[in-house]
Design an enzyme around this catalytic site. Structure first.
Site, PDB file in Angstrom:
ATOM      1  N   ASP A  86      48.371 -25.363  28.836  1.00  0.00           N
ATOM      2  CA  ASP A  86      49.696 -24.766  28.702  1.00  0.00           C
ATOM      3  C   ASP A  86      50.702 -25.744  28.113  1.00  0.00           C
ATOM      4  O   ASP A  86      50.429 -26.949  27.995  1.00  0.00           O
ATOM      5  CB  ASP A  86      50.199 -24.313  30.074  1.00  0.00           C
ATOM      6  CG  ASP A  86      49.398 -23.165  30.650  1.00  0.00           C
ATOM      7  OD1 ASP A  86      48.851 -22.370  29.862  1.00  0.00           O
ATOM      8  OD2 ASP A  86      49.325 -23.059  31.892  1.00  0.00           O
ATOM      9  N   TYR A 120      40.226 -31.612  35.876  1.00  0.00           N
ATOM     10  CA  TYR A 120      41.660 -31.845  35.722  1.00  0.00           C
ATOM     11  C   TYR A 120      42.126 -32.859  36.759  1.00  0.00           C
ATOM     12  O   TYR A 120      41.502 -33.018  37.814  1.00  0.00           O
ATOM     13  CB  TYR A 120      42.460 -30.557  35.952  1.00  0.00           C
ATOM     14  CG  TYR A 120      42.407 -29.551  34.830  1.00  0.00           C
ATOM     15  CD1 TYR A 120      43.410 -29.486  33.864  1.00  0.00           C
ATOM     16  CD2 TYR A 120      41.365 -28.638  34.746  1.00  0.00           C
ATOM     17  CE1 TYR A 120      43.376 -28.538  32.848  1.00  0.00           C
ATOM     18  CE2 TYR A 120      41.315 -27.689  33.729  1.00  0.00           C
ATOM     19  CZ  TYR A 120      42.328 -27.651  32.781  1.00  0.00           C
ATOM     20  OH  TYR A 120      42.285 -26.717  31.786  1.00  0.00           O
ATOM     21  N   ARG A 137      48.120 -25.345  38.919  1.00  0.00           N
ATOM     22  CA  ARG A 137      49.550 -25.456  39.205  1.00  0.00           C
ATOM     23  C   ARG A 137      49.942 -24.593  40.399  1.00  0.00           C
ATOM     24  O   ARG A 137      50.838 -24.964  41.179  1.00  0.00           O
ATOM     25  CB  ARG A 137      50.355 -25.089  37.968  1.00  0.00           C
ATOM     26  CG  ARG A 137      50.237 -26.119  36.839  1.00  0.00           C
ATOM     27  CD  ARG A 137      50.864 -25.624  35.555  1.00  0.00           C
ATOM     28  NE  ARG A 137      52.270 -25.320  35.737  1.00  0.00           N
ATOM     29  CZ  ARG A 137      52.992 -24.639  34.841  1.00  0.00           C
ATOM     30  NH1 ARG A 137      52.421 -24.200  33.723  1.00  0.00           N
ATOM     31  NH2 ARG A 137      54.265 -24.406  35.069  1.00  0.00           N
ATOM     32  N   ARG A 168      41.804 -24.250  27.054  1.00  0.00           N
ATOM     33  CA  ARG A 168      43.187 -24.199  26.582  1.00  0.00           C
ATOM     34  C   ARG A 168      44.140 -24.747  27.649  1.00  0.00           C
ATOM     35  O   ARG A 168      43.956 -24.515  28.836  1.00  0.00           O
ATOM     36  CB  ARG A 168      43.578 -22.767  26.237  1.00  0.00           C
ATOM     37  CG  ARG A 168      42.861 -22.235  24.995  1.00  0.00           C
ATOM     38  CD  ARG A 168      43.162 -20.782  24.745  1.00  0.00           C
ATOM     39  NE  ARG A 168      42.603 -19.915  25.788  1.00  0.00           N
ATOM     40  CZ  ARG A 168      42.601 -18.589  25.724  1.00  0.00           C
ATOM     41  NH1 ARG A 168      43.142 -17.978  24.688  1.00  0.00           N
ATOM     42  NH2 ARG A 168      42.084 -17.882  26.701  1.00  0.00           N
TER      43      ARG A 168
END
Length: 273
Positions: A52, A110, A209, A50
């Protein structure tokens, strides 16, 4: 029933993340609505990871079950007909019943793309993070080395995280720079793009992040490289830097065992700096 896997790319700027919400303004909501229109029956999808609000996906992988028997290319073209222009199915493939988009993944990947410039983003607004001050490559690499391997990443975990354990295994973070070395007239220094690549067996909520917030603080000289190790050992979210912007974060996709025969990259990869 036939199990179908899809590779999906999306620009996350306009959406409230991946997971379905009552508002209907999520990637999952848009994808399932398009699949339902094409398949003419309700479709429920499960994803590999998932994302954001504001986070982008270059190869999100989902699977769903259907009674329909259609060619893979038909699932791609047909579903894309009903999707908004910033979401696209890149590939489709029939997979064995034992395949699970999340459970079969051995790792997730990522990338974070960061603009270092005296001037804020314009054409790439919403697609890159931004820092005004120059970054120190060596300092960030040294800081990142403290995170390699298996660790308790509680210090980089959002309070709303639903992961059963904060212990994850992170591979070495790759940090590269692309751009001019000589300042343009009227600028204090040359603008450039930084790319940070992350791979782990799994990630806790906001982990990348929150790591980015710390790397930027170190790269700009606000903290020494050893501070990253201190943050990790503290096992407290209060020890780390503020959560960095979602704008430059891209889910590159999951990793699967070769026996599933799924694509490892899509055309969407190749435009990213």
């Amino acid at each position: 029933m036939t199990r179908v896997a899809l590779g999906v790319s999306y620009n996350g700027q306009a959406y409230s993340g991946w997971q379905s919400q009552l508002s209907g303004n999520t990637i999952q909501d848009k994808l399932e609505a398009a699949l339902a229109r094409f398949a003419t029956h309700p479709v429920s999808t499960l994803c590999a990871g998932r994302t954001d609000a504001g986070v982008h996906g270059l190869m999100q992988v989902v699977h769903f079950d259907t009674k329909l028997d259609r060619p893979a290319a038909s699932w791609v073209r047909g579903t894309n007909t009903f999707l908004p222009p910033d979401i696209a199915v890149q590939w489709a493939q029939v997979v064995p019943e034992g395949f699970h988009a999340r459970g079969s993944a051995t790792a997730r990947r990522y990338a974070y793309v960061l603009l270092q410039s005296p001037v804020r983003p314009s054409v790439d607004a919403g697609r890159v993070g931004w820092v005004y001050r120059p970054l120190d490559h060596d300092a960030m690499l040294e800081a990142a080395s403290h995170l390699e391997g298996e660790h308790d990443f509680t210090s980089f975990r959002a309070s709303a995280c639903q992961a059963k354990s904060p212990v994850k295994t992170l591979r070495p973070i790759r940090i590269t720079r692309r751009g001019a070395q000589t300042p343009h007239p009227g600028l204090a220094w040359a603008p450039c793009y930084w790319r940070f690549e992350f791979e782990a067996n799994a990630f806790v909520h906001h982990m990348i992040r929150n790591i980015m917030g710390c790397l930027v603080a170190i790269g700009q000289g606000d903290k020494p490289s050893r501070w990253m190790g201190q943050v990790l050992q503290a096992k407290s979210r209060d020890a780390a830097a503020p959560t960095f912007s979602p704008d430059g974060l891209y889910f590159l996709g999951p990793c699967y065992d070769a026996r599933w025969g799924l694509p490892e990259r899509t055309a969407a990869y190749d435009w990213l700096p």
